[in-house]
Design a protein around this motif. Structure first.
Motif, short mmCIF file in Angstrom:
data_model
loop_
_atom_site.label_atom_id
_atom_site.label_comp_id
_atom_site.label_asym_id
_atom_site.label_seq_id
_atom_site.Cartn_x
_atom_site.Cartn_y
_atom_site.Cartn_z
N PRO B 58 0.81 -1.22 0.00
CA PRO B 58 0.00 0.00 0.00
C PRO B 58 0.85 1.28 0.00
N ARG B 76 9.41 5.40 -0.10
CA ARG B 76 10.71 5.19 0.56
C ARG B 76 11.22 3.78 0.29
N THR B 82 9.91 -2.16 -2.67
CA THR B 82 10.33 -0.78 -2.94
C THR B 82 11.70 -0.75 -3.61
#
Ligand SMILES: Cc1cc2nc3c(=O)[nH]c(=O)nc-3n(C[C@H](O)[C@H](O)[C@H](O)COP(=O)(O)OP(=O)(O)OC[C@H]3O[C@@H](n4cnc5c(N)ncnc54)[C@H](O)[C@@H]3O)c2cc1C
Ligand code: FES
Lengths: 342, 278
Positions: B58, B76, B82
């Motif tokens: 999310p 981030r 990520t």
């Protein structure tokens, strides 16, 4: 609801004939436990099975299944397009109550495609039951059902009273109408009334769960919870066997060589430590006691807030399976300060 | 066949650049351009970004629905997904589903003063609210934007926010704990120190929205409570592990609520009367 009669000696022949609609599944004894399995030999069907180890949810949200296939060039496709129709025989009222709860959870607010797809092809033939010392469905008013099945069988000794619960159920029945007797006499009525009275009185385990949401709230910071937390092994068995526990996780698996990769959805349990871990490594429920509390809060409080009834249906699976005897009956008794056998 | 809500939409990365070290801005739009205007969302909502082969996670929407067509995120680099996301270049495709979550109760906030308090990465979701309010300026009374970061080079959207200082219809207050550049022209000190610049606020007619690192909440909320802003008008966004975003998988459950559908925006009153929220 229209009812028919089916002589017991016709049961196996009838069930076998339903293979014309799809696979026929039912409880089969495997060592100490019962398991819902596809029936190939109808003599193995255990008509006295009370609680197949994995409940009906295994048909609606299988323990693991693929949701998407994808290729390296970024294309993906839905991995679940169709599910073979299954007719599940021998489902008890408490389990159907669980199903009705899952229906609300999965069909309302963001309908779940995978649940709906499995649900549509799972037809249900209910079967009445006689409780043992672990059943407490009557305490939760889940010992009877009026909806949620396609056909409903009530065992009246030498014959079944067969209720038609849906238009699919009507198709199933009409498939072998020759085996059924349409004429319900006053004798049948009396036998049904007698049976119901008798059967309702067979519950040995009776719990008063009325004030549980408040009791959960008030007991929240009490020492008794720490003792329960100490006892819990965090094994996750309760989540696997509970008919209303449906938490899941999702993971991607890369394809080997030219195989497509797949995204898989699989059962998970809030009892496991990493369940509430967030980015940065912070775990919101590091301690076992917090996880046990969450489980019972969810069962006995949260669902009441959300759906007006607890998530527990009194099937007794947690009583039969928790290795350290933590279960809804035990927790209720501890919280209410009642005598608990050690 | 019913619609599969787990199916993400392919989106093209239109722009990406580093906001600060390890936090990257991603601007995306649906590959099928006709879909671009059909994505409706509210400030405070989030989406699930999906990389097939890696997973889904999310992320708050940082753009505002008042500027439709493009979706923006501030992400981030912290783990598996990520990490992969950071490897993608402009024009590459990612998959996204959503929006999810309750978002800010924006209609209820019409006619009120807004105090928006951000710390660190908290500026990502709050930027959506801020831009929305600025684009619909007449709908709100006074607007205060308070943003604190540890150092100047850790402040997200710095240039954009500095430009906002030129506007007379909002008070944009930026602060850093410590200036190690020597060229910082804004405030120095923790974000709570900015509260001394808030003047003549009618607390009953004020909504506050807070998002930042966990340590920040307590101090900021103390300040807001001191200003006598009603507890149910203090809004904050919370984070939990999420898998589905649709109230199904159970990962984000806290007591009786699903963070993904009942949140991620909660009021201070929710936090006080519901257990374990923070
Ligand atoms: C509503 C909401 C909005 C959000 N908005 C944003 C946003 O706008 N921007 C943003 O950057 N993030 C946002 N987040 C957080 C974001 O979802 C996470 O940072 C993201 O899931 C990280 O994914 P990842 O795969 O890169 O990290 P992961 O690989 O999942 O790892 C994350 C962290 O957890 C640790 N970890 C993972 N698994 C384990 C394990 N088994 N044992 C111990 N440690 C472990 C890792 O070491 C790492 O530190 C939001 C979260 C929520 C719930
Ligand atoms: S993220 Fe799945 S229930 Fe909230």
């Amino acid at each position: 609801m229209k009812a028919y009669k089916l002589k017991k000696e016709y049961l196996k022949e009838y069930l076998k004939s339903l293979e014309d609609f799809g696979e026929v599944w039912g409880p089969i004894k495997k060592g100490e436990i019962d398991v819902y399995e596809k029936i190939t030999d109808y003599s193995l069907l255990n008509l006295n099975a009370l609680r197949p180890i994995l409940p009906l949810k295994k048909f609606l949200i299988p323990p693991k299944f693929n949701t998407f296939f994808y290729t390296k060039d970024g294309k993906y496709e839905n991995a679940l397009k169709e599910v073979k129709r299954k007719i599940v025989f021998g489902v008890h009222p408490c389990e159907i109550h669980a199903l009705l709860t899952l229906d609300r959870l999965y069909k309302e607010r963001y309908p779940d495609y995978y649940y709906l797809t499995h649900r549509k092809s799972t037809w249900i033939i209910a079967l009445s039951c006689v409780p043992d010392d672990k059943c407490f469905a009557r305490s939760l008013n889940t010992h009877f059902v009026e909806e949620g099945f396609d056909l409903g069988f009530t065992d009246l000794e030498d014959y079944y009273l067969v209720w038609v619960g849906s238009s699919e159920g009507d198709d199933l029945l009409r498939h072998r109408l020759d085996l059924f007797d349409e004429k319900i006499t006053s004798k049948d009525l009396n036998r049904y009334i007698e049976w119901r009275k008798w059967r309702d009185n067979q519950y040995q385990l009776n719990l008063d769960l009325t004030a549980m949401p408040d009791i959960m709230e008030l007991s929240y910071d009490l020492e008794i919870w720490n003792e329960i937390g100490e006892r819990c092994l965090s094994c996750g068995t309760c989540s696997m066997i509970c008919p209303t526990c449906t938490c899941f996780n999702i993971a991607d698996h890369l394809g080997i060589d030219d195989e497509p990769g797949r995204r898989e959805r699989f059962w998970d349990s809030c009892m496991l430590k990493i369940f509430a871990l967030v980015a940065g490594g912070h775990n919101f429920r590091e301690k076992r006691v917090d996880r046990v509390k969450l489980w019972y809060t969810h069962k006995l409080k949260a669902f009441i807030t959300e759906f007006g009834k607890p998530a527990c249906v009194g099937c007794g699976r947690c009583i039969a399976n928790c290795p350290v005897n933590i279960n809804v009956a035990e927790i209720t008794k501890i919280l209410k300060g009642e005598e608990v056998k050690k | 066949m019913s619609e599969n809500l787990y199916e993400p939409i392919p989106m093209r990365i239109v722009r990406r650049y580093d906001l600060v070290e390890n936090v990257r801005f991603f601007q995306v739009r649906p590959v099928e351009i006709e879909r671009a205007l059909t994505i409706n969302y509210k400030p405070g909502q989030f989406m699930m970004i999906s990389l097939f082969g890696v997973g889904e996670a999310p992320f708050s929407i940082s753009s505002s629905p008042s500027r439709p067509g493009l979706l923006e995120f501030g992400i981030r680099k912290i783990g598996v997904l990520t990490e992969e996301l950071f490897k993608l270049k402009e024009n590459e495709i990612i998959h996204i589903r959503g929006p999810y979550g309750n978002g800010f109760p924006i209609e209820k906030m019409y006619g009120y003063n807004l105090i928006i308090v951000a710390g660190g990465l908290g500026a990502v979701p709050l930027r959506s609210l801020l831009l929305y309010a600025l684009d619909n300026r007449d709908l709100f009374k006074k607007i205060y934007f308070l943003y604190g970061a540890r150092r100047p080079n850790e402040m997200l959207f710095l240039r954009e926010f500095l430009e906002l200082k030129e506007r007379e219809d909002l008070e944009c207050l930026l602060t850093v704990d410590k200036d190690d550049t020597g060229s910082w022209t804004e405030k120095i000190g923790v974000v709570t120190e900015l509260f001394k610049y808030l003047k003549d606020i009618d607390p009953q007619k004020t909504y506050a929205a807070v998002c930042g690192p966990p340590v920040m909440y307590r101090f900021v909320i103390d300040k807001l409570v001191n200003l006598q802003i009603p507890k149910h008008q203090i809004l904050m966004t919370l984070e939990r592990r999420m898998r589905c975003g649709m109230g199904k998988c159970g990962h984000c459950v806290i007591g009786s609520i699903y963070t993904c559908v009942d949140g991620p925006v909660f009021t201070y009153w929710d936090v006080l009367h519901m257990k374990d929220l923070i």
